[in-house]
Design a protein around this motif. Sequence first.
Motif, PDB file in Angstrom:
ATOM      1  N   ALA A  31     -15.562 -35.627 -73.847  1.00  0.00           N
ATOM      2  CA  ALA A  31     -14.928 -36.339 -72.659  1.00  0.00           C
ATOM      3  C   ALA A  31     -15.888 -38.004 -72.979  1.00  0.00           C
ATOM      4  CB  ALA A  31     -15.425 -36.267 -71.475  1.00  0.00           C
ATOM      5  N   PHE A  32     -17.197 -37.981 -73.882  1.00  0.00           N
ATOM      6  CA  PHE A  32     -17.544 -38.907 -73.515  1.00  0.00           C
ATOM      7  C   PHE A  32     -17.632 -39.258 -74.747  1.00  0.00           C
ATOM      8  CE2 PHE A  32     -21.661 -40.295 -76.456  1.00  0.00           C
ATOM      9  CZ  PHE A  32     -21.803 -41.061 -75.402  1.00  0.00           C
ATOM     10  N   PHE A  33     -17.055 -38.937 -76.333  1.00  0.00           N
ATOM     11  CA  PHE A  33     -16.747 -39.058 -77.100  1.00  0.00           C
ATOM     12  C   PHE A  33     -15.043 -40.169 -77.269  1.00  0.00           C
ATOM     13  CE2 PHE A  33     -19.965 -36.177 -79.061  1.00  0.00           C
ATOM     14  CZ  PHE A  33     -20.650 -37.095 -79.384  1.00  0.00           C
ATOM     15  N   ALA A  34     -14.369 -39.047 -76.434  1.00  0.00           N
ATOM     16  CA  ALA A  34     -13.708 -39.693 -76.581  1.00  0.00           C
ATOM     17  C   ALA A  34     -13.002 -41.167 -75.795  1.00  0.00           C
ATOM     18  CB  ALA A  34     -12.762 -38.838 -75.720  1.00  0.00           C
ATOM     19  N   ARG A  35     -13.979 -41.397 -74.838  1.00  0.00           N
ATOM     20  CA  ARG A  35     -14.939 -42.475 -74.164  1.00  0.00           C
ATOM     21  C   ARG A  35     -14.577 -43.702 -75.371  1.00  0.00           C
ATOM     22  NH1 ARG A  35     -16.349 -39.906 -69.368  1.00  0.00           N
ATOM     23  NH2 ARG A  35     -18.828 -40.628 -70.511  1.00  0.00           N
ATOM     24  N   HIS A  36     -15.942 -43.553 -76.197  1.00  0.00           N
ATOM     25  CA  HIS A  36     -16.565 -44.196 -76.184  1.00  0.00           C
ATOM     26  C   HIS A  36     -15.844 -44.688 -78.293  1.00  0.00           C
ATOM     27  CE1 HIS A  36     -19.097 -43.468 -73.624  1.00  0.00           C
ATOM     28  NE2 HIS A  36     -20.106 -44.286 -73.997  1.00  0.00           N
ATOM     29  N   ILE A  37     -15.340 -43.532 -78.967  1.00  0.00           N
ATOM     30  CA  ILE A  37     -14.354 -43.421 -79.904  1.00  0.00           C
ATOM     31  C   ILE A  37     -12.874 -43.488 -80.111  1.00  0.00           C
ATOM     32  CG2 ILE A  37     -14.643 -42.994 -82.561  1.00  0.00           C
ATOM     33  CD1 ILE A  37     -17.111 -41.459 -81.763  1.00  0.00           C
ATOM     34  N   PRO A  38     -12.856 -43.923 -79.332  1.00  0.00           N
ATOM     35  CA  PRO A  38     -10.489 -43.701 -78.981  1.00  0.00           C
ATOM     36  C   PRO A  38     -10.463 -43.758 -80.368  1.00  0.00           C
ATOM     37  CG  PRO A  38     -11.349 -46.134 -78.461  1.00  0.00           C
ATOM     38  CD  PRO A  38     -12.822 -45.234 -78.580  1.00  0.00           C
ATOM     39  N   SER A  39      -9.970 -44.171 -80.877  1.00  0.00           N
ATOM     40  CA  SER A  39      -9.908 -44.120 -81.815  1.00  0.00           C
ATOM     41  C   SER A  39      -9.871 -43.084 -83.562  1.00  0.00           C
ATOM     42  CB  SER A  39      -9.435 -45.491 -82.479  1.00  0.00           C
ATOM     43  OG  SER A  39     -10.857 -45.931 -83.071  1.00  0.00           O
ATOM     44  N   ALA A  40     -10.817 -42.455 -82.958  1.00  0.00           N
ATOM     45  CA  ALA A  40     -11.332 -41.335 -83.931  1.00  0.00           C
ATOM     46  C   ALA A  40     -10.270 -40.534 -83.652  1.00  0.00           C
ATOM     47  CB  ALA A  40     -12.432 -41.088 -83.569  1.00  0.00           C
ATOM     48  N   ALA A  41      -9.877 -39.267 -85.051  1.00  0.00           N
ATOM     49  CA  ALA A  41      -8.824 -38.714 -85.811  1.00  0.00           C
ATOM     50  C   ALA A  41      -9.064 -37.293 -84.892  1.00  0.00           C
ATOM     51  CB  ALA A  41      -9.279 -38.495 -86.819  1.00  0.00           C
ATOM     52  N   PRO A  42      -8.800 -36.304 -83.901  1.00  0.00           N
ATOM     53  CA  PRO A  42      -8.190 -35.710 -83.677  1.00  0.00           C
ATOM     54  C   PRO A  42      -8.842 -34.233 -83.545  1.00  0.00           C
ATOM     55  CG  PRO A  42      -6.188 -36.342 -83.313  1.00  0.00           C
ATOM     56  CD  PRO A  42      -6.798 -36.657 -84.777  1.00  0.00           C
ATOM     57  N   TRP A  43      -9.215 -33.779 -85.090  1.00  0.00           N
ATOM     58  CA  TRP A  43      -9.390 -32.986 -85.857  1.00  0.00           C
ATOM     59  C   TRP A  43     -11.409 -33.883 -86.025  1.00  0.00           C
ATOM     60  CZ3 TRP A  43     -13.397 -34.856 -89.366  1.00  0.00           C
ATOM     61  CH2 TRP A  43     -13.118 -34.976 -90.607  1.00  0.00           C
ATOM     62  N   LEU A  44     -12.101 -34.873 -85.630  1.00  0.00           N
ATOM     63  CA  LEU A  44     -13.241 -35.579 -85.623  1.00  0.00           C
ATOM     64  C   LEU A  44     -13.851 -35.200 -83.996  1.00  0.00           C
ATOM     65  CD1 LEU A  44     -15.131 -37.062 -87.203  1.00  0.00           C
ATOM     66  CD2 LEU A  44     -14.392 -38.914 -85.885  1.00  0.00           C
ATOM     67  N   MET A  45     -12.652 -35.360 -83.413  1.00  0.00           N
ATOM     68  CA  MET A  45     -13.685 -35.159 -82.353  1.00  0.00           C
ATOM     69  C   MET A  45     -13.338 -34.006 -81.335  1.00  0.00           C
ATOM     70  SD  MET A  45     -13.375 -38.678 -80.396  1.00  0.00           S
ATOM     71  CE  MET A  45     -13.114 -38.790 -78.725  1.00  0.00           C
ATOM     72  N   SER A  46     -12.917 -32.947 -81.853  1.00  0.00           N
ATOM     73  CA  SER A  46     -12.580 -31.972 -81.522  1.00  0.00           C
ATOM     74  C   SER A  46     -14.401 -31.403 -82.706  1.00  0.00           C
ATOM     75  CB  SER A  46     -11.461 -30.638 -82.352  1.00  0.00           C
ATOM     76  OG  SER A  46     -11.839 -29.683 -82.008  1.00  0.00           O
ATOM     77  N   PHE A  47     -14.755 -32.065 -83.842  1.00  0.00           N
ATOM     78  CA  PHE A  47     -15.852 -31.387 -84.170  1.00  0.00           C
ATOM     79  C   PHE A  47     -16.650 -31.682 -83.665  1.00  0.00           C
ATOM     80  CE2 PHE A  47     -18.957 -32.555 -87.469  1.00  0.00           C
ATOM     81  CZ  PHE A  47     -19.306 -31.628 -87.852  1.00  0.00           C
ATOM     82  N   LEU A  48     -16.999 -33.032 -83.529  1.00  0.00           N
ATOM     83  CA  LEU A  48     -18.019 -33.569 -82.739  1.00  0.00           C
ATOM     84  C   LEU A  48     -18.055 -33.411 -81.209  1.00  0.00           C
ATOM     85  CD1 LEU A  48     -17.812 -37.189 -83.477  1.00  0.00           C
ATOM     86  CD2 LEU A  48     -19.445 -36.385 -83.933  1.00  0.00           C
ATOM     87  N   ALA A  49     -17.127 -33.411 -80.869  1.00  0.00           N
ATOM     88  CA  ALA A  49     -17.768 -32.214 -79.138  1.00  0.00           C
ATOM     89  C   ALA A  49     -17.921 -30.693 -79.379  1.00  0.00           C
ATOM     90  CB  ALA A  49     -15.703 -31.870 -78.489  1.00  0.00           C
ATOM     91  N   GLN A  50     -18.240 -30.507 -80.876  1.00  0.00           N
ATOM     92  CA  GLN A  50     -18.200 -29.245 -80.484  1.00  0.00           C
ATOM     93  C   GLN A  50     -19.110 -28.677 -81.100  1.00  0.00           C
ATOM     94  OE1 GLN A  50     -15.413 -26.310 -82.564  1.00  0.00           O
ATOM     95  NE2 GLN A  50     -13.819 -26.599 -80.703  1.00  0.00           N
TER      96      GLN A  50
END
Length: 102
Positions: A31-50
Amino acid sequence: LTPWILSTMACDIISVCLCNKLFVLIPMCGAFFARHIPSAAPWLMSFLAQFVGVGSAFTLGYLPMVIPAWHSFRIKLDNHEQMLTQCKEYRLERAKCAVESD
């Protein structure tokens, strides 16, 4: 088992229990990365979150056990050094029998 191994196992069990409770950080990081990097690729968001969530959970879970684990290992090394010194200084000629029938 030796006290060093038992204390290490106890520290590890406590750390794993703490980590288990801290895995709630994974969706929070997402949720933090989704708020701060809204234009990132879904695989990057998943990678960063995990990556950050799991890393934070393990870091925070094992951090409190560093000092007790270090202390028990330090005692183990001191006892080992004392044993080596005693073995080096041991002389069979100076040994005394504790039981006269021996």
